[in-house]
Design a protein around this motif. Sequence first.
Motif, PDB file in Angstrom:
ATOM      1  N   GLN A   1      -2.488   0.443  17.219  1.00 47.46           N
ATOM      2  CA  GLN A   1      -2.058  -0.794  17.865  1.00 47.46           C
ATOM      3  C   GLN A   1      -2.980  -1.163  19.021  1.00 47.46           C
ATOM      4  O   GLN A   1      -3.363  -2.321  19.192  1.00 47.46           O
ATOM      5  N   GLU A   2      -3.352  -0.171  19.821  1.00 52.21           N
ATOM      6  CA  GLU A   2      -4.233  -0.424  20.960  1.00 52.21           C
ATOM      7  C   GLU A   2      -5.616  -0.874  20.517  1.00 52.21           C
ATOM      8  O   GLU A   2      -6.232  -1.776  21.104  1.00 52.21           O
ATOM      9  N   THR A   3      -6.112  -0.264  19.437  1.00 50.46           N
ATOM     10  CA  THR A   3      -7.456  -0.584  18.957  1.00 50.46           C
ATOM     11  C   THR A   3      -7.531  -2.009  18.425  1.00 50.46           C
ATOM     12  O   THR A   3      -8.524  -2.710  18.630  1.00 50.46           O
TER      13      THR A   3
ATOM     14  N   GLY B   1      -2.416   7.405   6.847  1.00 52.45           N
ATOM     15  CA  GLY B   1      -1.036   7.793   6.619  1.00 52.45           C
ATOM     16  C   GLY B   1      -0.265   6.738   5.865  1.00 52.45           C
ATOM     17  O   GLY B   1      -0.830   5.780   5.317  1.00 52.45           O
ATOM     18  N   THR B   2       1.045   6.900   5.837  1.00 55.00           N
ATOM     19  CA  THR B   2       1.908   5.914   5.202  1.00 55.00           C
ATOM     20  C   THR B   2       1.868   4.623   5.999  1.00 55.00           C
ATOM     21  O   THR B   2       1.512   4.621   7.196  1.00 55.00           O
ATOM     22  N   PRO B   3       2.235   3.498   5.378  1.00 54.79           N
ATOM     23  CA  PRO B   3       2.271   2.251   6.141  1.00 54.79           C
ATOM     24  C   PRO B   3       3.117   2.349   7.409  1.00 54.79           C
ATOM     25  O   PRO B   3       2.722   1.836   8.462  1.00 54.79           O
ATOM     26  N   ALA B   4       4.257   3.006   7.325  1.00 58.40           N
ATOM     27  CA  ALA B   4       5.129   3.123   8.499  1.00 58.40           C
ATOM     28  C   ALA B   4       4.458   3.922   9.610  1.00 58.40           C
ATOM     29  O   ALA B   4       4.527   3.550  10.788  1.00 58.40           O
ATOM     30  N   ALA B   5       3.809   5.025   9.239  1.00 55.34           N
ATOM     31  CA  ALA B   5       3.156   5.860  10.238  1.00 55.34           C
ATOM     32  C   ALA B   5       2.005   5.131  10.916  1.00 55.34           C
ATOM     33  O   ALA B   5       1.815   5.225  12.137  1.00 55.34           O
ATOM     34  N   VAL B   6       1.237   4.381  10.136  1.00 51.13           N
ATOM     35  CA  VAL B   6       0.110   3.638  10.700  1.00 51.13           C
ATOM     36  C   VAL B   6       0.602   2.488  11.570  1.00 51.13           C
ATOM     37  O   VAL B   6       0.065   2.212  12.645  1.00 51.13           O
ATOM     38  N   ARG B   7       1.636   1.806  11.120  1.00 55.26           N
ATOM     39  CA  ARG B   7       2.187   0.691  11.894  1.00 55.26           C
ATOM     40  C   ARG B   7       2.637   1.158  13.281  1.00 55.26           C
ATOM     41  O   ARG B   7       2.462   0.450  14.284  1.00 55.26           O
ATOM     42  N   ASP B   8       3.202   2.372  13.345  1.00 54.07           N
ATOM     43  CA  ASP B   8       3.761   2.869  14.604  1.00 54.07           C
ATOM     44  C   ASP B   8       2.774   3.673  15.431  1.00 54.07           C
ATOM     45  O   ASP B   8       3.127   4.175  16.501  1.00 54.07           O
TER      46      ASP B   8
ATOM     47  N   ALA C   1       0.830  -1.211   0.000  1.00 51.68           N
ATOM     48  CA  ALA C   1       0.000   0.000   0.000  1.00 51.68           C
ATOM     49  C   ALA C   1       0.865   1.263   0.000  1.00 51.68           C
ATOM     50  O   ALA C   1       1.919   1.310   0.630  1.00 51.68           O
ATOM     51  N   ASP C   2       0.402   2.274  -0.723  1.00 55.63           N
ATOM     52  CA  ASP C   2       1.045   3.588  -0.660  1.00 55.63           C
ATOM     53  C   ASP C   2       0.594   4.346   0.592  1.00 55.63           C
ATOM     54  O   ASP C   2       1.381   5.042   1.221  1.00 55.63           O
ATOM     55  N   ARG C   3      -0.688   4.186   0.908  1.00 50.16           N
ATOM     56  CA  ARG C   3      -1.249   4.766   2.128  1.00 50.16           C
ATOM     57  C   ARG C   3      -2.212   3.769   2.754  1.00 50.16           C
ATOM     58  O   ARG C   3      -2.673   2.846   2.086  1.00 50.16           O
ATOM     59  N   VAL C   4      -2.509   3.990   4.031  1.00 52.30           N
ATOM     60  CA  VAL C   4      -3.400   3.096   4.763  1.00 52.30           C
ATOM     61  C   VAL C   4      -4.447   3.922   5.507  1.00 52.30           C
ATOM     62  O   VAL C   4      -4.124   4.924   6.144  1.00 52.30           O
TER      63      VAL C   4
END
Length: 255
Positions: free
Chosen positions: A240-242, A228-235, A213-216
């Motif tokens: 994560q809590e949800t 956001g970007t995959p990295a931003a969403v992953r972090d 994905a380019d964005r999530v």
Amino acid sequence: MSRVLEVAGLAKSFGGIHAVSDVSFTLDAGELLALIGPNGAGKTTCFNMLMGQLKPNAGTIRLLGRDIAGMAPRRIWRLGVGRTFQITATFGSMSVRENVQMALLSHHNRLLSLFADAGRQYREEAMELLALVGMAEQAERACGVLAYGDLKRVELAVALANAPKLLLMDEPTAGMAPRERVGLMELTASIVKQRGISVLFTEHDMDVVFGHADRVLVLNRGRLLAEGTPAAVRDNPLVQETYLGSGAMFAGEAS
């Protein structure tokens, strides 16, 4: 990039249940946008509104500037929106080529001549699409005898038959082996970049999401939780809590 899809304030309720509430996002040409969230987050409801199966209670859906919210699915398809499904939808008794030809006949509004010379119409175009997805050598085989991963490729060819500007993919790698998942998403990414097609896809496999994905977009209880970007969403701690609290979903433990 040119803007292909603009969704603003999208909402859908079923009785007192707010399945989707005030969801807004955009999608550019050639972009792969993943829509993820826990079960019941509203992903399928969003897809069904975009494709016309459901009429929104509120909001706009603009395809290349034209509001398509509430249009019939066939009208939306004719405007250039394709879709693949979690469970493949092909005609098992027909050949791979014939399945793609059927989609081309529909796109060119030639179904009335189906029983006359359907086998000769758009044969070359069908073979070109099958070559694009790596299925030309199996063109004469019946879809009913294909491996599931190959069926997914045929379904992609069928979805490309109407030259879509927007492609909606509902869990495109569901039921596939890990290597097949990677191959299908790499193929999809290559095609959409080459042709400038926008893709919105749902997926439970986080390796697929973060690898392609380019964005999530993250939905939770019908609302947009993060984007956001995959990295931003992953972090994102809230994401994560949800999901699971421990972040296990992002380690390939999605359900």
